[in-house]
Motif scaffolding. Structure first.
Motif, PDB file in Angstrom:
ATOM      1  N   GLY A  74       1.022  -0.821   0.003  1.00  0.00           N
ATOM      2  CA  GLY A  74      -0.512  -0.051   0.288  1.00  0.00           C
ATOM      3  C   GLY A  74       0.867   1.323  -0.099  1.00  0.00           C
ATOM      4  O   GLY A  74       0.486   2.431  -0.644  1.00  0.00           O
ATOM      5  N   ARG A  82      -5.439  -0.085  -4.955  1.00  0.00           N
ATOM      6  CA  ARG A  82      -7.008   0.017  -4.725  1.00  0.00           C
ATOM      7  C   ARG A  82      -7.555  -0.698  -6.442  1.00  0.00           C
ATOM      8  O   ARG A  82      -8.562  -0.658  -6.621  1.00  0.00           O
ATOM      9  CB  ARG A  82      -7.893   0.487  -4.557  1.00  0.00           C
ATOM     10  N   ALA A  88      -8.959  -4.750  -5.289  1.00  0.00           N
ATOM     11  CA  ALA A  88     -10.272  -4.010  -5.516  1.00  0.00           C
ATOM     12  C   ALA A  88     -10.949  -5.048  -4.591  1.00  0.00           C
ATOM     13  O   ALA A  88     -12.592  -4.590  -4.004  1.00  0.00           O
ATOM     14  CB  ALA A  88     -10.762  -3.665  -6.890  1.00  0.00           C
ATOM     15  N   LEU A  91     -11.231  -4.473  -0.579  1.00  0.00           N
ATOM     16  CA  LEU A  91     -10.997  -3.824  -0.312  1.00  0.00           C
ATOM     17  C   LEU A  91     -11.925  -2.604  -1.345  1.00  0.00           C
ATOM     18  O   LEU A  91     -11.662  -1.371  -2.533  1.00  0.00           O
ATOM     19  CB  LEU A  91      -9.658  -2.325   0.129  1.00  0.00           C
ATOM     20  N   TYR A  96     -13.547   0.373   2.308  1.00  0.00           N
ATOM     21  CA  TYR A  96     -12.637   1.467   2.373  1.00  0.00           C
ATOM     22  C   TYR A  96     -12.700   3.293   3.161  1.00  0.00           C
ATOM     23  O   TYR A  96     -12.379   3.559   4.363  1.00  0.00           O
ATOM     24  CB  TYR A  96     -12.493   2.144   0.944  1.00  0.00           C
ATOM     25  N   ALA A 123      -7.151  -4.773   5.207  1.00  0.00           N
ATOM     26  CA  ALA A 123      -8.044  -3.530   4.464  1.00  0.00           C
ATOM     27  C   ALA A 123      -7.837  -2.459   5.265  1.00  0.00           C
ATOM     28  O   ALA A 123      -7.205  -1.272   4.867  1.00  0.00           O
ATOM     29  CB  ALA A 123      -9.672  -3.162   4.372  1.00  0.00           C
ATOM     30  N   THR A 127      -4.676   0.212   3.744  1.00  0.00           N
ATOM     31  CA  THR A 127      -5.227   1.405   3.937  1.00  0.00           C
ATOM     32  C   THR A 127      -3.729   2.781   4.371  1.00  0.00           C
ATOM     33  O   THR A 127      -3.917   3.475   4.181  1.00  0.00           O
ATOM     34  CB  THR A 127      -6.835   1.556   4.510  1.00  0.00           C
ATOM     35  N   SER A 130      -1.426   3.153   1.733  1.00  0.00           N
ATOM     36  CA  SER A 130      -1.462   3.792   0.808  1.00  0.00           C
ATOM     37  C   SER A 130      -1.617   5.220   1.144  1.00  0.00           C
ATOM     38  O   SER A 130      -1.787   6.137   0.183  1.00  0.00           O
ATOM     39  CB  SER A 130      -2.519   3.341   0.297  1.00  0.00           C
TER      40      SER A 130
END
Length: 209
Positions: A74, A82, A88, A91, A96, A123, A127, A130
């Motif tokens: 991430g 994502r 995808a 998440l 998200y 997740a 997150t 990222s």
């Protein structure tokens, strides 16, 4: 218990390496329960196929490696991750948004709480990486502290219940609930220690005036 028996068979045949790979898959969001995987590792140690203390060490490395891989992916790819098909699916926009709400509420402490949130863990880590919310070192420390609570519970539970499946099944159910209780106790202890430290600091400041 059917999944547990299957994992025990695979782990008994392939040893530590199979446990490590399974935990990496858990970290990657594969629908394989981490708690049952850890228990299975403990069971094969209890049956004599492995050393329980080495199994605990392997489990810790596997758990932290899987979590760290998700965070670093991430962090490296940012929001682009994502768009990956597999990510995808894991998440979704709804998930998200939910993770973002939890970050707003709990801040970086969510990285500690996430270990006790099956289905949300991967997740949260992706997150966090990222969005560059936290450094890798801080992430690793928070995740490691949480793992030191959960991993030994499941591994040693499997070890002590290896020869009694009924007892083991009962304590797996209790452990899944009891882990939340233990988690709550840890939080309370941390808050009390923090409050006492803050109070001592305030008293020391007032005495120096």
């Amino acid at each position: 218990m059917e999944l547990l028996e299957r994992l025990v068979t695979v782990f008994a045949e392939n040893g530590y390496f199979a446990v490590f790979i399974a935990l990496l898959l858990c970290g990657a969001g594969v629908p394989l329960p981490e708690d049952i995987t850890l228990v299975a590792g403990g069971v094969i140690a209890g049956l004599g196929y492995a050393n329980v203390h080495r199994m605990f060490a392997v489990a810790m490395v596997g758990v932290l490696a899987g979590d760290s891989a998700m965070f670093l992916l991430g962090h490296h790819y940012g929001a682009r991750i994502r768009q990956w098909r597999l990510v995808a699916r894991l998440l979704t926009p709804e998930r998200y948004a939910k993770v973002q709400q939890k970050f707003e509420r709990y801040g970086n402490r969510l990285l500690f709480f996430a270990r006790f949130l099956p289905g949300m863990r991967t997740a949260v880590y992706i997150t966090a990486g990222s969005t560059h919310r936290v450094s890798f070192l801080r992430f690793f420390l928070l995740d490691g502290l949480a793992a030191l609570i959960s991993v030994p519970i499941w591994v040693y539970l499997g070890y002590f219940g290896a020869d009694n499946h009924d007892w083991l099944a009962k304590w797996i159910r209790r452990g899944q609930n009891g882990l939340w209780v233990l988690f709550g106790i840890v939080i309370v202890v941390v808050l009390v220690l923090w409050w006492r430290h803050k109070r001592r600091t305030a008293c020391a400041s007032s005495d120096s005036r």
